[in-house]
Motif scaffolding. Structure first.
Motif, PDB file in Angstrom:
ATOM      1  N   ALA A  21       0.833  -1.199   0.000  1.00  0.00           N
ATOM      2  CA  ALA A  21       0.000   0.000   0.000  1.00  0.00           C
ATOM      3  C   ALA A  21       0.866   1.247   0.000  1.00  0.00           C
ATOM      4  O   ALA A  21       1.853   1.331   0.722  1.00  0.00           O
ATOM      5  CB  ALA A  21      -0.930  -0.001   1.205  1.00  0.00           C
ATOM      6  N   GLY A  22       0.487   2.217  -0.816  1.00  0.00           N
ATOM      7  CA  GLY A  22       1.206   3.484  -0.862  1.00  0.00           C
ATOM      8  C   GLY A  22       2.527   3.419  -1.588  1.00  0.00           C
ATOM      9  O   GLY A  22       3.333   4.328  -1.478  1.00  0.00           O
ATOM     10  N   GLY A  23       2.771   2.351  -2.342  1.00  0.00           N
ATOM     11  CA  GLY A  23       4.050   2.137  -3.022  1.00  0.00           C
ATOM     12  C   GLY A  23       4.461   3.258  -3.945  1.00  0.00           C
ATOM     13  O   GLY A  23       5.198   4.144  -3.578  1.00  0.00           O
ATOM     14  N   GLY A  24       3.993   3.232  -5.161  1.00  0.00           N
ATOM     15  CA  GLY A  24       4.356   4.235  -6.139  1.00  0.00           C
ATOM     16  C   GLY A  24       5.702   3.993  -6.794  1.00  0.00           C
ATOM     17  O   GLY A  24       6.232   4.859  -7.461  1.00  0.00           O
ATOM     18  N   GLU A  25       6.277   2.822  -6.587  1.00  0.00           N
ATOM     19  CA  GLU A  25       7.596   2.526  -7.146  1.00  0.00           C
ATOM     20  C   GLU A  25       7.496   2.273  -8.650  1.00  0.00           C
ATOM     21  O   GLU A  25       6.526   1.707  -9.135  1.00  0.00           O
ATOM     22  CB  GLU A  25       8.206   1.277  -6.488  1.00  0.00           C
ATOM     23  N   PRO A  26       8.542   2.673  -9.369  1.00  0.00           N
ATOM     24  CA  PRO A  26       8.567   2.346 -10.804  1.00  0.00           C
ATOM     25  C   PRO A  26       8.832   0.852 -10.973  1.00  0.00           C
ATOM     26  O   PRO A  26       9.372   0.193 -10.077  1.00  0.00           O
ATOM     27  CB  PRO A  26       9.728   3.184 -11.337  1.00  0.00           C
ATOM     28  N   PRO A  27       8.465   0.310 -12.113  1.00  0.00           N
ATOM     29  CA  PRO A  27       8.702  -1.121 -12.329  1.00  0.00           C
ATOM     30  C   PRO A  27      10.184  -1.444 -12.466  1.00  0.00           C
ATOM     31  O   PRO A  27      10.986  -0.603 -12.844  1.00  0.00           O
ATOM     32  CB  PRO A  27       7.953  -1.405 -13.628  1.00  0.00           C
ATOM     33  N   THR A  28      10.525  -2.681 -12.151  1.00  0.00           N
ATOM     34  CA  THR A  28      11.877  -3.186 -12.326  1.00  0.00           C
ATOM     35  C   THR A  28      12.198  -3.287 -13.814  1.00  0.00           C
ATOM     36  O   THR A  28      13.322  -3.049 -14.239  1.00  0.00           O
ATOM     37  CB  THR A  28      12.004  -4.588 -11.671  1.00  0.00           C
ATOM     38  N   CYS A  29      11.193  -3.656 -14.598  1.00  0.00           N
ATOM     39  CA  CYS A  29      11.311  -3.741 -16.047  1.00  0.00           C
ATOM     40  C   CYS A  29      10.024  -3.160 -16.626  1.00  0.00           C
ATOM     41  O   CYS A  29       8.946  -3.393 -16.092  1.00  0.00           O
ATOM     42  CB  CYS A  29      11.485  -5.197 -16.484  1.00  0.00           C
ATOM     43  N   TYR A  30      10.142  -2.401 -17.689  1.00  0.00           N
ATOM     44  CA  TYR A  30       8.958  -1.814 -18.311  1.00  0.00           C
ATOM     45  C   TYR A  30       9.128  -1.781 -19.826  1.00  0.00           C
ATOM     46  O   TYR A  30      10.223  -1.904 -20.351  1.00  0.00           O
ATOM     47  CB  TYR A  30       8.690  -0.399 -17.777  1.00  0.00           C
ATOM     48  N   SER A  31       8.010  -1.632 -20.496  1.00  0.00           N
ATOM     49  CA  SER A  31       8.027  -1.495 -21.944  1.00  0.00           C
ATOM     50  C   SER A  31       7.010  -0.435 -22.329  1.00  0.00           C
ATOM     51  O   SER A  31       5.855  -0.508 -21.916  1.00  0.00           O
ATOM     52  CB  SER A  31       7.674  -2.815 -22.622  1.00  0.00           C
ATOM     53  N   ASN A  32       7.437   0.535 -23.099  1.00  0.00           N
ATOM     54  CA  ASN A  32       6.528   1.573 -23.570  1.00  0.00           C
ATOM     55  C   ASN A  32       5.789   1.172 -24.840  1.00  0.00           C
ATOM     56  O   ASN A  32       4.886   1.863 -25.265  1.00  0.00           O
ATOM     57  CB  ASN A  32       7.289   2.878 -23.836  1.00  0.00           C
ATOM     58  N   ASN A  33       6.184   0.036 -25.435  1.00  0.00           N
ATOM     59  CA  ASN A  33       5.528  -0.395 -26.665  1.00  0.00           C
ATOM     60  C   ASN A  33       4.976  -1.820 -26.574  1.00  0.00           C
ATOM     61  O   ASN A  33       4.426  -2.330 -27.536  1.00  0.00           O
ATOM     62  CB  ASN A  33       6.472  -0.278 -27.869  1.00  0.00           C
ATOM     63  N   GLY A  34       5.164  -2.470 -25.422  1.00  0.00           N
ATOM     64  CA  GLY A  34       4.657  -3.821 -25.239  1.00  0.00           C
ATOM     65  C   GLY A  34       5.482  -4.899 -25.915  1.00  0.00           C
ATOM     66  O   GLY A  34       5.127  -6.076 -25.866  1.00  0.00           O
ATOM     67  N   ARG A  35       6.607  -4.518 -26.531  1.00  0.00           N
ATOM     68  CA  ARG A  35       7.421  -5.491 -27.265  1.00  0.00           C
ATOM     69  C   ARG A  35       8.843  -5.623 -26.738  1.00  0.00           C
ATOM     70  O   ARG A  35       9.416  -6.700 -26.769  1.00  0.00           O
ATOM     71  CB  ARG A  35       7.470  -5.113 -28.745  1.00  0.00           C
ATOM     72  N   GLU A  36       9.429  -4.530 -26.277  1.00  0.00           N
ATOM     73  CA  GLU A  36      10.833  -4.524 -25.854  1.00  0.00           C
ATOM     74  C   GLU A  36      10.933  -4.009 -24.424  1.00  0.00           C
ATOM     75  O   GLU A  36      10.617  -2.858 -24.152  1.00  0.00           O
ATOM     76  CB  GLU A  36      11.654  -3.639 -26.797  1.00  0.00           C
ATOM     77  N   GLY A  37      11.382  -4.893 -23.521  1.00  0.00           N
ATOM     78  CA  GLY A  37      11.506  -4.526 -22.117  1.00  0.00           C
ATOM     79  C   GLY A  37      12.790  -3.776 -21.826  1.00  0.00           C
ATOM     80  O   GLY A  37      13.842  -4.071 -22.401  1.00  0.00           O
ATOM     81  N   ILE A  38      12.693  -2.811 -20.910  1.00  0.00           N
ATOM     82  CA  ILE A  38      13.843  -2.020 -20.476  1.00  0.00           C
ATOM     83  C   ILE A  38      13.988  -2.231 -18.976  1.00  0.00           C
ATOM     84  O   ILE A  38      13.041  -2.033 -18.225  1.00  0.00           O
ATOM     85  CB  ILE A  38      13.628  -0.523 -20.788  1.00  0.00           C
ATOM     86  N   GLY A  39      15.159  -2.637 -18.534  1.00  0.00           N
ATOM     87  CA  GLY A  39      15.391  -2.897 -17.117  1.00  0.00           C
ATOM     88  C   GLY A  39      15.783  -4.342 -16.903  1.00  0.00           C
ATOM     89  O   GLY A  39      16.399  -4.970 -17.762  1.00  0.00           O
ATOM     90  N   ASP A  40      15.388  -4.895 -15.767  1.00  0.00           N
ATOM     91  CA  ASP A  40      15.750  -6.264 -15.407  1.00  0.00           C
ATOM     92  C   ASP A  40      14.492  -7.116 -15.345  1.00  0.00           C
ATOM     93  O   ASP A  40      13.617  -6.839 -14.522  1.00  0.00           O
ATOM     94  CB  ASP A  40      16.459  -6.266 -14.051  1.00  0.00           C
ATOM     95  N   PRO A  41      14.252  -8.070 -16.255  1.00  0.00           N
ATOM     96  CA  PRO A  41      15.225  -8.711 -17.107  1.00  0.00           C
ATOM     97  C   PRO A  41      15.420  -8.041 -18.466  1.00  0.00           C
ATOM     98  O   PRO A  41      16.416  -8.299 -19.137  1.00  0.00           O
ATOM     99  CB  PRO A  41      14.672 -10.111 -17.280  1.00  0.00           C
ATOM    100  N   GLY A  42      14.489  -7.217 -18.925  1.00  0.00           N
ATOM    101  CA  GLY A  42      14.648  -6.557 -20.220  1.00  0.00           C
ATOM    102  C   GLY A  42      14.584  -7.526 -21.381  1.00  0.00           C
ATOM    103  O   GLY A  42      14.439  -8.730 -21.204  1.00  0.00           O
ATOM    104  N   GLY A  43      14.650  -6.990 -22.594  1.00  0.00           N
ATOM    105  CA  GLY A  43      14.667  -7.827 -23.788  1.00  0.00           C
ATOM    106  C   GLY A  43      13.308  -8.010 -24.428  1.00  0.00           C
ATOM    107  O   GLY A  43      12.390  -7.210 -24.227  1.00  0.00           O
ATOM    108  N   ASP A  44      13.179  -9.078 -25.185  1.00  0.00           N
ATOM    109  CA  ASP A  44      11.978  -9.375 -25.952  1.00  0.00           C
ATOM    110  C   ASP A  44      10.828  -9.775 -25.026  1.00  0.00           C
ATOM    111  O   ASP A  44      10.902 -10.793 -24.330  1.00  0.00           O
ATOM    112  CB  ASP A  44      12.280 -10.505 -26.943  1.00  0.00           C
ATOM    113  N   CYS A  45       9.769  -8.978 -25.004  1.00  0.00           N
ATOM    114  CA  CYS A  45       8.638  -9.238 -24.107  1.00  0.00           C
ATOM    115  C   CYS A  45       7.928 -10.560 -24.437  1.00  0.00           C
ATOM    116  O   CYS A  45       7.487 -11.263 -23.538  1.00  0.00           O
ATOM    117  CB  CYS A  45       7.631  -8.086 -24.162  1.00  0.00           C
ATOM    118  N   ALA A  46       7.817 -10.885 -25.722  1.00  0.00           N
ATOM    119  CA  ALA A  46       7.090 -12.091 -26.118  1.00  0.00           C
ATOM    120  C   ALA A  46       7.707 -13.351 -25.539  1.00  0.00           C
ATOM    121  O   ALA A  46       7.002 -14.302 -25.198  1.00  0.00           O
ATOM    122  CB  ALA A  46       7.022 -12.187 -27.638  1.00  0.00           C
ATOM    123  N   SER A  47       9.027 -13.398 -25.399  1.00  0.00           N
ATOM    124  CA  SER A  47       9.689 -14.603 -24.905  1.00  0.00           C
ATOM    125  C   SER A  47      10.067 -14.518 -23.418  1.00  0.00           C
ATOM    126  O   SER A  47      10.621 -15.470 -22.875  1.00  0.00           O
ATOM    127  CB  SER A  47      10.933 -14.902 -25.740  1.00  0.00           C
TER     128      SER A  47
END
Length: 179
Positions: A21-47
């Protein structure tokens, strides 16, 4: 909620730490396009192992990585769009609505859209709201052209929007939603 979808995108977010509750933390890994992750683990979202059904760390059937749809909606008398973050339970209805528009040759920024909530119940008996979409009125060709120029001008900035735990933590609770 009534407005014109000026821009929309699929986003993903994976949080290593479980929500608090009250977190607000950014994600460890995120993707702005749903295809390529940035962060940990990062990489190809589909796999990615966190984007597989059954990877939910709470033991559910869902995915550890949340797929969200971000709608940037212009409302009457506003200059900047508001961000509507649709949770995983509303991604499919949003996609179906956008496909229906496209199949009729209507760009999502060329129509006034109404979004409402429908009461749904999960397999475990938890009530939640699922977005429902309705086309209200079509814009004129001139208005649509202006909205396309607006969308094209804002898109580079809007593609940088990131989701935090505050945007999705309501989905993590086991409390019933009031209707």
């Amino acid at each position: 909620l009534r407005g014109i979808i000026a821009y929309q995108t699929v986003a993903r977010g994976y949080w290593e730490a479980l929500f608090e509750a009250g977190g607000g933390e950014p994600p460890t890994c995120y993707s702005n396009n749903g295809r390529e992750g940035i962060g940990d683990p990062g990489g190809d979202c589909a796999s990615c192992r966190f984007n597989q059904w059954g990877s939910d760390r709470r033991g559910g059937k869902g995915k550890a990585c949340r797929e969200l749809r971000l709608l940037f909606m212009l409302q009457e008398e506003s200059v900047l769009p508001m961000v509507v973050v649709l949770p995983p339970t509303s991604v499919k209805p949003a996609h179906q609505y956008l496909i229906r528009l496209a199949s009729k040759g209507v760009p999502y920024y060329g129509i006034v859209t109404e979004i409402s909530l429908e009461k749904e119940k999960s397999n475990s008996g938890i009530l939640y709201g699922k977005a429902s979409f309705k086309a209200a009125e079509r814009l004129s060709p001139e208005q649509t052209a202006k909205l396309k120029a607006y969308k094209d001008a804002l898109a580079p900035s809007l593609m940088q929007v990131r989701v935090t735990t505050e945007d999705v933590e309501h989905e993590e609770t086991s409390e019933e939603v009031e209707f």
